[in-house]
Design a protein around this motif. Structure first.
Motif, short mmCIF file in Angstrom:
data_model
loop_
_atom_site.label_atom_id
_atom_site.label_comp_id
_atom_site.label_asym_id
_atom_site.label_seq_id
_atom_site.Cartn_x
_atom_site.Cartn_y
_atom_site.Cartn_z
N TYR A 95 2.41 -11.19 6.62
CA TYR A 95 1.80 -9.83 7.11
C TYR A 95 1.14 -9.42 6.01
O TYR A 95 1.29 -9.70 4.69
N GLY A 118 -3.06 -13.34 9.59
CA GLY A 118 -2.87 -13.15 10.88
C GLY A 118 -1.52 -12.54 11.28
O GLY A 118 -0.70 -13.10 11.10
N HIS A 119 -1.13 -11.16 11.32
CA HIS A 119 0.03 -10.72 11.33
C HIS A 119 0.24 -10.35 12.76
O HIS A 119 1.42 -9.52 13.02
N GLY A 138 -4.63 -7.70 7.05
CA GLY A 138 -5.71 -8.37 7.97
C GLY A 138 -7.02 -8.47 7.83
O GLY A 138 -7.83 -8.67 8.66
N GLU A 182 2.09 -2.25 11.89
CA GLU A 182 0.76 -2.41 11.64
C GLU A 182 0.61 -1.56 10.25
O GLU A 182 1.11 -0.70 9.93
#
Length: 353
Positions: free
Chosen positions: A262, A312-313, A265, A323
């Motif tokens: 993570y 890309g999480h 992004g 997020e």
């Protein structure tokens, strides 16, 4: 995910607890009512730096990851529990210093991880999750012969995920990859509920000023020029509070035996990152447009620099709802403010004077 409900009175063991990310994790765990035990490296002074303010709210265990006896002694506390979370953040975590101190880097990051995992087995601890913190540096650069196994954006940028090939280009990255594999080995062999996390570049208050963000900010606060190394590489910069939340979401919601990556992004070149930091600092009156200067002596050795990192999480987001919440400009302002108001915490540690 209701972190308060999940963590209230939960026994938690944190290695690297007095470090940058570790100390922020400790703060969050205390806030949510966890029974926090920290493992910090024993020194002659016994001084705590980043978690001194939490001393009355935590249990401190002193030792060294490289010393199995001290690891055993600390972990034996958890033989009375059956729902312990272990966050393994302790490491020699500076890429540049891994070239200056290669043996210590391998010994701490690899042997230290092995000691911790083996102690859990030897003590027969009944734990809920063991989270080993990896690094985006493990991905390195894309090898031509492996390009077809990577995922690319329409603009040509490589998108890194749990499925991406690894190619460590520094002693630090290699040591962390080894720690990742050891963590999974113990899941395969002993059924330990282990997970590995690869955070993309964290930044924020308390970070060692030798990392890029602190290097930029501390120089800008003190003089009219900011001397840096290679400004072409691109990094995915993730504010520390989002990084901590990532660890918690993986530990509480991730599947044992799996990896989760993570970050923000989105990525930015180190030149653009520097310009954004200087712009934010000027906007809020911390300095007046310092000059950016590149210094060849600050480059990484040979071809060891990583060209671009972008995460890309989706896996973590789909599994746990995590997020990122802090924008770059928000995070930068909070980070500048900490350095500006805590000079005693970093002034003697910079490498540009």
């Amino acid at each position: 995910m209701d972190l308060k409900a999940e963590l209230d009175d939960r026994p938690v063991f944190v290695t690297g607890a007095d470090g940058f990310v570790g100390s922020h994790l400790v703060d969050t765990l205390v806030e949510y009512g966890a029974n926090v035990h920290t493992f910090v490296r024993a020194t002659s002074s016994g001084e705590l730096n980043n978690i001194r303010h939490q001393r009355e709210n935590i249990t401190v265990h002193r030792g060294d990851l490289r010393d199995k006896h001290s690891v055993d002694d600390a972990l034996s506390t958890f033989q009375q529990y059956d729902d312990t979370l272990i966050f393994h953040l302790g490491a020699q975590a500076h890429v540049g210093e891994s070239w200056d101190r290669p043996y210590e880097t391998i010994d701490t990051n690899v042997s230290g991880t092995l000691n911790l995992l083996q102690s859990v087995v030897d003590l027969d601890l009944d734990i809920t999750k063991f989270d080993t913190a990896g690094t985006s540096e493990e991905y390195g650069n894309v090898k031509e012969e492996m390009a077809e196994k990577h995922e690319f954006e329409e603009d040509g940028r490589v998108m890194l995920s749990e499925r991406s090939p690894v190619n460590p280009t520094s002693i630090y990255a290699t040591s962390k990859l080894a720690a990742d594999f050891l963590t999974m080995n113990y899941n395969d062999a002993y059924g330990l509920p282990t997970v590995t996390t690869r955070m993309f570049n964290n930044y924020g208050p308390r970070q060692n000023p030798r990392y890029i963000t602190g290097t930029i900010i501390t120089q800008a606060l003190e003089r009219d020029i900011v001397e840096l190394g290679n400004l072409q590489p691109k990094r995915d910069m993730c504010y520390v509070s989002d990084g901590v939340r990532g660890h918690l979401h993986v530990a509480l919601g991730g599947n044992p035996g799996e990896q989760y990556v993570y970050g923000y992004g989105e990525n930015t070149s180190m030149r653009e990152w520097t310009e954004t930091i200087l712009e934010v600092g000027s906007e809020y009156g911390y300095w007046d447009n310092p000059e950016i200067v590149q210094d060849d002596d600050r480059y990484r050795p040979g071809d060891s620099d990583v060209e671009e990192l972008l995460v890309g999480h989706e896996k973590l987001t789909e599994k746990t709802g995590w997020e990122p919440q802090v924008t770059w400009r928000q995070g930068i302002r909070q980070t500048i403010d900490w350095y500006a108001n805590n000079k005693r915490s970093w002034y003697g540690r910079v490498d540009w004077r």
